[in-house]
Motif scaffolding. Structure first.
Motif, mmCIF file in Angstrom:
data_model
loop_
_atom_site.group_PDB
_atom_site.id
_atom_site.type_symbol
_atom_site.label_atom_id
_atom_site.label_comp_id
_atom_site.label_asym_id
_atom_site.label_seq_id
_atom_site.Cartn_x
_atom_site.Cartn_y
_atom_site.Cartn_z
ATOM 1 N N ILE A 132 0.659 -0.913 -0.157
ATOM 2 C CA ILE A 132 0.104 -0.274 0.339
ATOM 3 C C ILE A 132 0.937 1.199 0.106
ATOM 4 O O ILE A 132 0.516 2.024 -0.471
ATOM 5 N N MET A 135 2.336 1.846 -3.624
ATOM 6 C CA MET A 135 2.160 1.832 -4.621
ATOM 7 C C MET A 135 0.585 2.894 -4.774
ATOM 8 O O MET A 135 0.268 3.482 -5.523
ATOM 9 N N GLU A 136 0.405 2.806 -3.157
ATOM 10 C CA GLU A 136 -0.554 4.668 -3.396
ATOM 11 C C GLU A 136 -0.077 5.203 -2.878
ATOM 12 O O GLU A 136 0.302 6.588 -2.649
ATOM 13 N N LEU A 137 0.409 5.066 -0.967
ATOM 14 C CA LEU A 137 0.745 6.271 -0.694
ATOM 15 C C LEU A 137 2.420 7.154 -0.906
ATOM 16 O O LEU A 137 1.847 8.302 -0.928
ATOM 17 N N SER A 139 3.733 6.947 -3.921
ATOM 18 C CA SER A 139 4.296 5.941 -6.060
ATOM 19 C C SER A 139 4.561 7.153 -5.721
ATOM 20 O O SER A 139 3.672 8.457 -5.070
ATOM 21 N N ARG A 142 1.823 9.954 -6.844
ATOM 22 C CA ARG A 142 1.225 11.083 -5.613
ATOM 23 C C ARG A 142 2.294 11.515 -5.402
ATOM 24 O O ARG A 142 2.154 13.221 -4.677
ATOM 25 N N HIS A 261 -9.070 11.516 -5.844
ATOM 26 C CA HIS A 261 -8.194 11.176 -5.847
ATOM 27 C C HIS A 261 -6.347 11.867 -6.154
ATOM 28 O O HIS A 261 -5.552 11.982 -5.083
ATOM 29 N N GLU A 264 -6.174 14.052 -3.039
ATOM 30 C CA GLU A 264 -6.139 13.416 -1.767
ATOM 31 C C GLU A 264 -4.624 13.786 -0.977
ATOM 32 O O GLU A 264 -4.106 13.492 -1.556
ATOM 33 N N VAL A 269 -6.111 8.437 1.154
ATOM 34 C CA VAL A 269 -5.452 8.030 1.074
ATOM 35 C C VAL A 269 -5.990 6.254 1.312
ATOM 36 O O VAL A 269 -6.413 5.743 1.453
ATOM 37 N N ARG A 272 -9.111 5.440 2.560
ATOM 38 C CA ARG A 272 -10.049 4.806 0.513
ATOM 39 C C ARG A 272 -9.398 3.785 0.566
ATOM 40 O O ARG A 272 -10.558 3.063 0.044
ATOM 41 N N VAL A 273 -8.668 3.402 1.057
ATOM 42 C CA VAL A 273 -7.756 2.128 0.840
ATOM 43 C C VAL A 273 -8.885 1.104 1.893
ATOM 44 O O VAL A 273 -9.265 0.204 1.279
ATOM 45 N N ALA A 277 -10.577 -0.968 -0.924
ATOM 46 C CA ALA A 277 -10.153 -1.424 -1.791
ATOM 47 C C ALA A 277 -9.961 -3.001 -1.516
ATOM 48 O O ALA A 277 -10.258 -3.172 -0.323
#
Length: 496
Positions: A132, A135-137, A139, A142, A261, A264, A269, A272-273, A277
């Motif tokens: 996470i 890939m999300e926080l 990246s 981001r 998105h 955010e 994030v 949301r995950v 997710a």
């Protein structure tokens, strides 16, 4: 009170004999790495004191006992590695065996039973949260989305420095505010207004985790923290921090429906995950809060420290300062430094690398062996704590020419980088536990340093000469300069 004293003496005696027996047993049954003589009960704890800090004590000790050493810190068997070759063996060859973190009372209490990313036990939960984060926080996309926050805070810092132009100024105050504002806005957004209270409690947590704690070295004596009131104080601090995070989460839940998105922050994030997710292991509010703490602590302390060291080294080397300024000013085409400009500032990047080499985290966050292992021909029993002396690796005379000197040019045409593949230079760690926020953190540093060098010239106060600038390390809570650096900013006219 008399009964308490008698009880403590009995427990201390039991600890003495248990520790002494463990030392004898381990010495006779295992081919442990060499190390200094050990005292009963204390082991080697008493040898880590001194004004130069434990990282330099252990670096010097390695010259006598070798690049892999075994120390007994109270009841905690500890192995220290001090060369790039052995760091690679621990962090790459046997990475899976040394992928766990030691769990302490402080980390368990403050970090929600170690359910974050930094301290979580190696396993399925950690792998999920690590995924996470990458890939999300944190990246690349981001991180780019936060660039406007960084640019706004740089403008605020620049304006503040303009108002201080021509006067001796403590640079640390500006650095800390800039970094804290960028990290807090990127992590929790602009909705939480009492940032000063958040920063204050964060500092209290960092102090509690870092400071010497007897129970960390004598796990069987956790009751000491109850007797001396330390645990009650920690619980109060943790409750205060938890209340702040609950307020932040509630505000974000109420505002999330209006965000895209791209708008955010990190809390958005995570929420949301958590809610949408398809996760193998559902995450809870406590998991979210633990990760928020990771982001805040990791960012607010390290980046401002590196910025202050970079400016300190440049002030002591005026020719290097001028070279960096000339190259930066030749690269920037207008009054605003762009991300494309930063990518073309090759000498600035060398300055940052050299600062990280000399002044990055002196130790990597400790690891612990998950099972028996052999490193460099020595037995490393399960549950042994592993410390990688990153400073020793970064100043290893077999890897670096003139290793103690600040020479940014050493990175010119050099493939060595800080991503974790070059074990002579691992300020962000390596292997499975390498820091996922390298791009974010280095971006904060590079942009701030470019701004300081582009828009201002710098002098030392009064008649001070560059070689007189004191860059002695403080060792209480960090490796910051012991005496905050004072400089005089001079506004530069840059008409092009």
């Amino acid at each position: 009170m008399e009964a308490l004293i008698i009880f403590s003496l009995i427990v201390s005696s039991l600890v003495f004999f248990a520790t002494y027996w463990a030392l004898i047993k381990s010495k006779t049954s295992k081919n442990l790495p060499p190390g200094p003589p050990k005292f009963p009960i204390l082991g080697n704890i008493h040898q880590l004191g001194g004004p130069e800090g434990p990282h330099r004590v252990l670096k010097n000790m390695a010259r006598k006992y070798g690049p892999i050493m075994h120390l007994q810190l109270g009841q905690v068997p500890t192995v220290i590695v001090s060369t790039p070759r052995l760091a690679q063996e621990v962090l790459k060859t046997h990475d899976a065996i040394f992928a766990d973190r030691p769990i302490t009372e402080a980390s368990t209490l403050f970090i929600y039973n170690a359910q974050d990313i930094v301290w979580a036990p190696y396993g399925n939960y950690w792998r999920q949260m690590r995924k996470i984060s990458t890939m999300e926080l944190l990246s690349a996309k981001r991180v780019r989305s936060y660039s406007f926050i960084r640019d706004e805070e740089l403008m605020h810092m620049r304006k503040s420095l303009v108002s201080s132009a021509g006067k001796p100024t403590v640079l640390r105050e500006f650095m800390v505010k800039y970094v804290n504002d960028v990290i807090c806005r990127s992590t929790i957004g602009d909705t939480y207004k009492d940032q000063s209270a958040l920063i204050e409690v964060l500092f209290d947590i960092m102090k509690a985790v870092i400071q010497f704690n007897v129970a960390s070295y004598y796990p069987s004596m956790q009751f000491i923290n109850i007797i001396n009131g330390k645990r009650a104080k920690w619980l109060k601090t943790q409750k205060k921090f938890d209340n702040i995070l609950e307020d932040i989460l509630e505000q974000h839940r109420n505002n999330r429906t209006t965000l895209s998105h791209d708008q955010e922050d990190l809390v958005d994030v995570l929420l949301r995950v958590k809610e949408t997710a398809d996760l193998d292991l559902p995450i809870t509010n406590d998991n979210v809060k633990a990760v928020i703490l990771d982001m805040l602590v990791a960012g607010t302390s390290a980046s401002s420290m590196i910025l202050e060291w970079a400016m300190g080294e440049l002030m002591r080397k005026p020719t290097v300062m001028k070279k960096a300024q000339d190259k930066i000013r030749a690269t920037v085409k207008g009054s605003v430094i762009t991300d494309a400009d930063i990518q073309n500032m090759h000498y600035l990047k060398m300055v940052v690398k050299e600062t990280l080499r000399l002044h990055g985290p002196p130790f990597l966050i400790p690891r612990i062996s998950r099972k028996d292992c052999v490193v460099d021909g020595y037995d490393i029993p399960a549950k042994t704590r592993i410390l990688v002396n990153a400073l020793a690796c970064a100043t290893d005379p077999d890897s670096w020419e003139d290793p103690e000197s600040f020479i940014p040019e050493r990175f010119e045409n050099s493939p060595i980088n800080y991503w974790g593949a070059d074990f002579e230079f691992i300020p962000f760690g390596a292997g499975r536990r390498v820091c996922p926020g390298i791009t974010f953190g280095v971006g904060i540093i590079e942009n701030a340093l470019a701004t300081l060098l582009y828009h201002f010239d710098w002098k030392l106060p009064g008649e001070m000469k560059p070689h007189e600038l004191d860059l002695t390390e403080a060792t209480a809570l960090s490796t910051l300069p012991k005496h905050p650096i004072q400089v005089v900013p001079i506004i530069v006219s840059l008409e092009k």
